[in-house]
Write a protein that holds these residues in place. Structure first.
Motif, mmCIF file in Angstrom:
data_model
loop_
_atom_site.group_PDB
_atom_site.id
_atom_site.type_symbol
_atom_site.label_atom_id
_atom_site.label_comp_id
_atom_site.label_asym_id
_atom_site.label_seq_id
_atom_site.Cartn_x
_atom_site.Cartn_y
_atom_site.Cartn_z
ATOM 1 N N THR A 1 8.931 -3.652 -8.289
ATOM 2 C CA THR A 1 7.457 -3.817 -7.735
ATOM 3 C C THR A 1 7.206 -4.766 -6.601
ATOM 4 O OG1 THR A 1 7.302 -4.042 -10.219
ATOM 5 C CG2 THR A 1 5.424 -5.123 -8.950
ATOM 6 N N LEU A 2 7.988 -5.522 -6.444
ATOM 7 C CA LEU A 2 7.924 -6.317 -5.114
ATOM 8 C C LEU A 2 7.986 -5.422 -3.855
ATOM 9 C CD1 LEU A 2 9.703 -9.821 -5.717
ATOM 10 C CD2 LEU A 2 7.302 -9.392 -5.830
ATOM 11 N N LEU A 3 8.866 -4.613 -3.853
ATOM 12 C CA LEU A 3 9.044 -3.657 -2.759
ATOM 13 C C LEU A 3 8.181 -2.849 -2.389
ATOM 14 C CD1 LEU A 3 11.045 -2.841 -0.460
ATOM 15 C CD2 LEU A 3 12.193 -1.498 -1.987
ATOM 16 N N LEU A 4 7.528 -2.174 -3.579
ATOM 17 C CA LEU A 4 6.540 -1.215 -3.553
ATOM 18 C C LEU A 4 5.146 -1.821 -2.988
ATOM 19 C CD1 LEU A 4 5.423 1.636 -4.120
ATOM 20 C CD2 LEU A 4 4.982 1.253 -6.059
ATOM 21 N N GLY A 5 4.938 -3.254 -3.481
ATOM 22 C CA GLY A 5 3.642 -3.721 -3.048
ATOM 23 C C GLY A 5 3.869 -4.247 -1.645
ATOM 24 N N HIS A 6 5.229 -4.632 -0.967
ATOM 25 C CA HIS A 6 5.266 -4.975 0.374
ATOM 26 C C HIS A 6 5.056 -3.482 1.172
ATOM 27 C CE1 HIS A 6 7.029 -6.816 3.762
ATOM 28 N NE2 HIS A 6 7.749 -5.737 4.150
ATOM 29 N N LEU A 7 5.541 -2.454 0.785
ATOM 30 C CA LEU A 7 5.466 -1.121 1.467
ATOM 31 C C LEU A 7 4.150 -0.816 1.545
ATOM 32 C CD1 LEU A 7 8.671 0.790 0.113
ATOM 33 C CD2 LEU A 7 8.186 -0.448 2.494
ATOM 34 N N SER A 8 3.358 -0.989 0.399
ATOM 35 C CA SER A 8 2.111 -0.509 0.281
ATOM 36 C C SER A 8 1.123 -1.105 1.308
ATOM 37 C CB SER A 8 1.242 -0.723 -1.016
ATOM 38 O OG SER A 8 1.407 -2.205 -1.420
ATOM 39 N N GLY A 9 1.423 -2.360 1.877
ATOM 40 C CA GLY A 9 0.567 -2.985 2.952
ATOM 41 C C GLY A 9 0.998 -2.541 4.511
ATOM 42 N N ARG A 10 1.763 -1.530 4.581
ATOM 43 C CA ARG A 10 1.977 -0.938 5.863
ATOM 44 C C ARG A 10 0.750 -0.052 6.236
ATOM 45 N NH1 ARG A 10 8.593 -0.894 6.564
ATOM 46 N NH2 ARG A 10 8.974 -3.016 6.081
ATOM 47 N N ARG A 11 0.656 0.347 7.608
ATOM 48 C CA ARG A 11 -0.338 1.220 7.823
ATOM 49 C C ARG A 11 0.393 2.668 7.861
ATOM 50 N NH1 ARG A 11 -0.978 1.869 12.959
ATOM 51 N NH2 ARG A 11 -3.162 2.555 12.966
ATOM 52 N N ALA A 12 1.643 2.928 7.833
ATOM 53 C CA ALA A 12 2.160 4.190 7.586
ATOM 54 C C ALA A 12 2.675 4.426 6.129
ATOM 55 C CB ALA A 12 3.474 4.303 8.610
ATOM 56 N N PHE A 13 1.974 3.658 5.229
ATOM 57 C CA PHE A 13 2.297 4.034 3.885
ATOM 58 C C PHE A 13 1.825 5.393 3.349
ATOM 59 C CE2 PHE A 13 1.156 3.179 -0.802
ATOM 60 C CZ PHE A 13 2.346 3.105 -1.137
ATOM 61 N N ARG A 14 2.681 6.167 2.780
ATOM 62 C CA ARG A 14 2.382 7.453 2.376
ATOM 63 C C ARG A 14 2.837 7.758 0.845
ATOM 64 N NH1 ARG A 14 3.473 11.729 6.990
ATOM 65 N NH2 ARG A 14 3.460 10.305 8.827
ATOM 66 N N PRO A 15 1.991 7.293 0.110
ATOM 67 C CA PRO A 15 1.966 6.921 -1.415
ATOM 68 C C PRO A 15 2.604 8.430 -2.011
ATOM 69 C CG PRO A 15 -0.193 6.939 -0.886
ATOM 70 C CD PRO A 15 0.439 6.958 0.156
ATOM 71 N N TYR A 16 2.215 9.630 -1.740
ATOM 72 C CA TYR A 16 2.490 10.662 -2.518
ATOM 73 C C TYR A 16 3.903 11.209 -2.277
ATOM 74 C CZ TYR A 16 1.622 15.254 -4.697
ATOM 75 O OH TYR A 16 1.725 16.422 -5.707
ATOM 76 N N ALA A 17 4.081 11.108 -0.863
ATOM 77 C CA ALA A 17 5.621 11.315 -0.669
ATOM 78 C C ALA A 17 6.592 10.434 -0.993
ATOM 79 C CB ALA A 17 5.794 11.377 0.851
ATOM 80 N N LEU A 18 6.227 9.135 -0.945
ATOM 81 C CA LEU A 18 7.178 8.105 -1.466
ATOM 82 C C LEU A 18 7.446 8.220 -2.881
ATOM 83 C CD1 LEU A 18 8.412 5.539 -0.217
ATOM 84 C CD2 LEU A 18 6.402 4.436 -1.190
ATOM 85 N N THR A 19 6.291 8.660 -3.738
ATOM 86 C CA THR A 19 6.499 8.835 -5.298
ATOM 87 C C THR A 19 7.409 10.072 -5.665
ATOM 88 O OG1 THR A 19 4.218 7.877 -5.769
ATOM 89 C CG2 THR A 19 5.190 9.316 -7.295
ATOM 90 N N LEU A 20 7.292 10.985 -4.875
ATOM 91 C CA LEU A 20 7.979 12.327 -5.122
ATOM 92 C C LEU A 20 9.686 12.003 -4.652
ATOM 93 C CD1 LEU A 20 8.531 15.249 -5.395
ATOM 94 C CD2 LEU A 20 7.811 15.554 -3.076
ATOM 95 N N ILE A 21 9.916 11.188 -3.544
ATOM 96 C CA ILE A 21 11.093 10.800 -3.298
ATOM 97 C C ILE A 21 11.597 9.889 -4.322
ATOM 98 C CG2 ILE A 21 12.706 9.550 -1.338
ATOM 99 C CD1 ILE A 21 10.438 10.644 0.411
ATOM 100 N N GLN A 22 11.107 9.037 -4.750
ATOM 101 C CA GLN A 22 11.359 8.155 -5.863
ATOM 102 C C GLN A 22 11.839 8.662 -7.302
ATOM 103 O OE1 GLN A 22 9.341 4.267 -6.775
ATOM 104 N NE2 GLN A 22 7.860 5.320 -5.350
ATOM 105 N N LEU A 23 10.852 9.680 -7.825
ATOM 106 C CA LEU A 23 11.175 10.381 -8.850
ATOM 107 C C LEU A 23 12.376 11.203 -8.640
ATOM 108 C CD1 LEU A 23 7.512 11.473 -9.979
ATOM 109 C CD2 LEU A 23 8.996 9.877 -10.924
ATOM 110 N N ALA A 24 12.562 11.834 -7.577
ATOM 111 C CA ALA A 24 13.887 12.833 -7.470
ATOM 112 C C ALA A 24 15.093 11.840 -7.626
ATOM 113 C CB ALA A 24 13.515 13.761 -6.230
ATOM 114 N N THR A 25 14.909 10.706 -6.861
ATOM 115 C CA THR A 25 16.275 9.923 -6.782
ATOM 116 C C THR A 25 16.491 9.526 -7.974
ATOM 117 O OG1 THR A 25 15.675 9.526 -4.505
ATOM 118 C CG2 THR A 25 17.177 7.863 -5.618
#
Length: 419
Positions: free
Chosen positions: A170-194
């Motif tokens: 939760t902390l890491l996802l919240g930290h990444l969501s504040g960046r300008r290059a945050f891509r939630p859809y692709a990040l979610t897909l990579i998470q689920l596959a992993t």
């Protein structure tokens, strides 16, 4: 480049409550399916099918991703996958109530990790929400009884370790969501596959068991599409609007949704533990919603951070495009004499600069070109053949510069003469 919009706490809270409801609805379905499927196999099939669903919806979402997105998605997936595997394995040594309470302790672990890792100061009212959420979790789990089930300390430690991994996720996802290059859809897909590959590595030891009937496949489809694909996607977008600690409080309301589903679909009787726990959870969710002033302050800090990033990017681009004059201009094989006070940083590297020093008695390149053009027009009037004057203009300019050089060496004060 994806740009995260300005924080909208109400929309983020709605998305995170949907995540809690989607994950809460998975609990009774998984409780039914694990009697026919091994837990490890069910987890692997669930997350891999969710990743495949997102990939089919947007097949080009993984193209052109930076290496940072792949790395972050893999790290998030490994953290959550190990937590899911540890929790599933520890279920054999713990009653469901104790396991649920140990996982729910993540609502307390998250602010403590935020304080230690990121030095984030949690507002006092959010701490009140954390305490209320923990009390509500206790009412929903431990106060409903654990039966005569034996409690394994090793299984309890594994479940608490899973709660720590969930909090770090939760902390890491919240930290990444504040960046300008945050891509939630692709990040979610990579998470689920992993996550699917991580849990599948454990379940593949004795082979993967698939659902037997159509009803089991329908239950697995709900677990994969609604609970995993849509749930994780809503979480990625929701945490872009709500900080990590309030997000953990909002998502800790899963027992409320589990109790509602049990009452509505399985006709379970409403007990006092449900009422007390539901009231405590409702108060915790209200306290966890960010205040408007905090949201505005976070928006301003994000704006200043984006401006600093843009200024650094512009400075690097200008530094890379800076022209360095390394080859000095030489006329007739010799260095052209130049006055000491000049507009150039290095007088030896640019003897013919575009703007001469006022009062120095030295012409600028613009004036030389203008003078050469005037001489050509004087010698040959403008006509149909005037377009061929480009090469002649260059030769005339060289002659004029040579004459000026000789006159400057001879000490003559006048630079231009019309012949």
């Amino acid at each position: 480049m994806a740009v995260v919009p300005a924080p909208r706490p109400l929309m983020g809270a709605v998305l995170l409550l949907f995540v809690s409801a989607a994950w809460g609805s998975a609990f009774p379905l998984m409780k039914d399916l694990i009697h026919r499927l091994p837990v490890e196999d069910l987890l692997a099939e669930r997350y891999l099918l969710a990743a495949l669903t997102l990939l089919l919806i947007r097949p080009r979402c993984l193209r052109g991703l930076p290496r940072e997105t792949w790395t972050n998605g893999a790290v998030l997936g490994v953290m959550f996958g190990i937590g899911q595997t540890a929790q599933a394995v520890a279920l054999h040594g713990l009653p469901s109530a104790v396991s649920g309470f140990a996982v729910g302790c993540g609502v307390v672990i998250t602010p403590l990790l935020a304080l230690v890792v990121h030095r984030t100061r949690v507002p006092r009212r959010v701490w009140y929400g954390v305490v209320l959420a923990l009390c509500g979790m206790t009412a929903f789990t431990l106060m409903r009884g654990v039966g005569e089930h034996q409690i394994s300390l090793l299984a309890l430690a594994a479940t608490l370790a899973a709660a720590v991994l969930y909090s770090g996720h939760t902390l890491l996802l919240g930290h990444l969501s504040g960046r300008r290059a945050f891509r939630p859809y692709a990040l979610t897909l990579i998470q689920l596959a992993t996550i699917g590959l991580t849990t599948g590595a454990v379940g593949a030891r004795d082979g993967i068991t698939l659902p037997a009937g159509a009803s089991d496949w329908l239950l697995l489809a709900h677990l994969a599409v609604v609970s995993c694909a849509l749930g994780f996607l809503a979480r990625s977008y929701g945490q872009a609007h709500v900080p990590a600690v309030p997000s953990a409080v909002l998502m800790s309301s899963q027992p409320v949704w589990v109790a509602l589903i049990a009452v509505i679909w399985f006709h379970e009787q409403v007990g006092w533990s449900m009422v007390v726990g539901g009231g405590l959870m409702a108060g915790a969710m209200l306290l966890a919603l960010p205040a408007r002033a905090a949201v505005v302050g976070k928006d301003r800090r994000r704006g200043r951070r984006e401006l600093l990033d843009l200024s650094r990017t512009a400075a690097r681009a200008l530094a890379n495009r800076r022209i360095s004059r390394e080859d000095p201009l030489r006329l007739y094989g010799e260095q052209v004499p130049y006055i000491a006070k000049s507009a150039c940083a290095n007088a030896a590297s640019c003897p013919w600069h575009t703007r001469s020093l006022k009062g120095g008695g030295e012409p600028s390149l613009e004036r030389l070109i203008e003078r050469a053009t005037t001489i050509l027009r004087t010698r040959k009037p403008a006509g149909p053949d005037c377009c061929e004057s480009v090469a002649r203009l260059g030769r005339c300019l060289c002659e004029l510069m040579g004459e000026s050089e000789q006159e400057h060496i001879a000490g003559l004060p006048h630079w231009f003469h019309t012949k």
